[in-house]
Design a protein around this motif. Structure first.
Motif, mmCIF file in Angstrom:
data_model
loop_
_atom_site.group_PDB
_atom_site.id
_atom_site.type_symbol
_atom_site.label_atom_id
_atom_site.label_comp_id
_atom_site.label_asym_id
_atom_site.label_seq_id
_atom_site.Cartn_x
_atom_site.Cartn_y
_atom_site.Cartn_z
ATOM 1 N N TYR A 151 8.867 -7.837 8.970
ATOM 2 C CA TYR A 151 8.590 -6.460 9.376
ATOM 3 C C TYR A 151 9.639 -5.537 8.766
ATOM 4 O O TYR A 151 10.839 -5.807 8.817
ATOM 5 N N ASN A 155 7.472 0.453 8.779
ATOM 6 C CA ASN A 155 6.276 0.001 9.494
ATOM 7 C C ASN A 155 5.261 -0.690 8.576
ATOM 8 O O ASN A 155 4.055 -0.623 8.785
ATOM 9 N N ARG A 156 5.789 -1.365 7.558
ATOM 10 C CA ARG A 156 4.947 -2.177 6.690
ATOM 11 C C ARG A 156 5.379 -3.631 6.813
ATOM 12 O O ARG A 156 6.513 -3.934 7.179
ATOM 13 N N GLU A 158 6.093 -7.079 4.788
ATOM 14 C CA GLU A 158 6.363 -7.580 3.439
ATOM 15 C C GLU A 158 6.194 -9.092 3.431
ATOM 16 O O GLU A 158 6.723 -9.796 4.288
ATOM 17 N N THR A 191 1.193 -3.197 12.095
ATOM 18 C CA THR A 191 1.291 -2.652 10.748
ATOM 19 C C THR A 191 -0.091 -2.426 10.148
ATOM 20 O O THR A 191 -1.021 -3.193 10.389
ATOM 21 N N GLU A 193 -0.198 -1.588 6.696
ATOM 22 C CA GLU A 193 -0.024 -1.842 5.266
ATOM 23 C C GLU A 193 0.813 -3.093 5.058
ATOM 24 O O GLU A 193 1.757 -3.359 5.805
ATOM 25 N N VAL A 195 2.903 -5.216 1.907
ATOM 26 C CA VAL A 195 3.485 -5.024 0.575
ATOM 27 C C VAL A 195 3.984 -6.353 0.039
ATOM 28 O O VAL A 195 4.478 -7.200 0.789
ATOM 29 N N VAL A 242 0.338 -3.145 -2.767
ATOM 30 C CA VAL A 242 0.112 -2.717 -1.386
ATOM 31 C C VAL A 242 -1.336 -2.955 -0.998
ATOM 32 O O VAL A 242 -2.255 -2.735 -1.797
ATOM 33 N N HIS A 244 -4.005 -1.985 2.265
ATOM 34 C CA HIS A 244 -4.250 -1.277 3.528
ATOM 35 C C HIS A 244 -5.067 -2.202 4.417
ATOM 36 O O HIS A 244 -6.192 -2.562 4.083
#
Length: 245
Positions: A151, A155-156, A158, A191, A193, A195, A242, A244
């Motif tokens: 995290y 707020n994405r 990975e 989340t 998104e 990445v 990325v 969504h």
């Protein structure tokens, strides 16, 4: 490749695909070998006896429905480290399409670093998942792959350390791992998104990620030479991808 590894490769295929592979065996050695080459299994010569042994071992050793994605535990440290380094740097007698050995040398991750990641896991911040195949007797397991979900403050989620044992690639295990990581990020972190970072020269891998919704943003990131994740043989950069969710 031994018949035991071949048997595992067969057992990891969905049942319709598995049936198709056996049909190919019946139609002739040439078609069978051609199919296997598409999965990066090269130089394999099987006798009729070897093929039958592989099929028999498949039914006795691994159950195709017995693959699961679980949270990594400390006793998985050595196997996970090995699988990750195989996927990123190559494995003897295989030609994994994910390898970066022509671009980098040195380990992708050390046992110490892996142990630290596993021991400091927190479902709210960082989670490592492992793809595991159980033998039919339930007494032994084989680690087949991994993915690390983390995290971020923006707020994405990975994702990294995404790897599948080269001997069983192209069997849907990577998709299972990625689905689990995405589901965890949505459910536990809220989340929207995800990445990932991919070497910008790996167009073949990018096409795989693109089919799963990961698109280049145009952001380029220098290779972290000081991070002890490998020594570049050429100048390298990462593309930011990325999705969504």
């Amino acid at each position: 490749m031994s018949t035991s590894v071949l048997a595992l490769s067969f057992c990891l295929l969905p049942l319709p695909t598995l049936s198709f592979r056996f049909q190919m065996l019946a139609r002739g050695k040439g078609v069978f070998l051609s199919r296997l080459r598409r999965q990066s299994v090269r130089g394999l010569i099987l006798t009729r006896k070897g093929r039958l042994n592989a099929m028999n071992e498949c039914s006795q050793a691994f159950d195709a429905s017995g693959i699961s994605v679980v949270v990594a535990e400390e006793d998985m440290t050595n196997e996970l480290t090995q699988v990750i380094n195989w996927a990123y740097r190559g494995k003897e007698n295989t030609s994994p399409w994910t390898t970066e050995s022509h671009l980098l040398e040195g380990e992708r991750i050390t046992t110490t670093a892996m142990k630290n990641l596993i021991s400091t896991q927190d479902p709210k911040k960082s989670q490592i998942f492992a793809a595991v195949a159980l033998r039919s007797d339930g007494k032994q397991r084989t680690i087949l792959g991994s993915i690390h979900a983390e995290y971020r403050e923006d707020n994405r989620a990975e994702f990294g350390l995404f790897a599948v044992d080269p001997s069983v690639q192209s069997a849907g295990i990577g998709r299972m791992l990625l689905n689990r990581a995405e589901s965890h990020a949505i459910k536990n972190w809220g989340t929207k998104e995800a990445v990932m970072y991919l070497l910008d020269v790996r167009e073949d891998l990018y096409q795989w990620y693109k089919r799963r919704g990961y698109i280049r943003t145009g952001v380029k990131v220098p290779f972290p030479v000081a991070a002890n994740v490998g020594n570049p043989k050429v100048e390298l950069r990462f593309d930011e991808l990325v999705k969504h969710m």
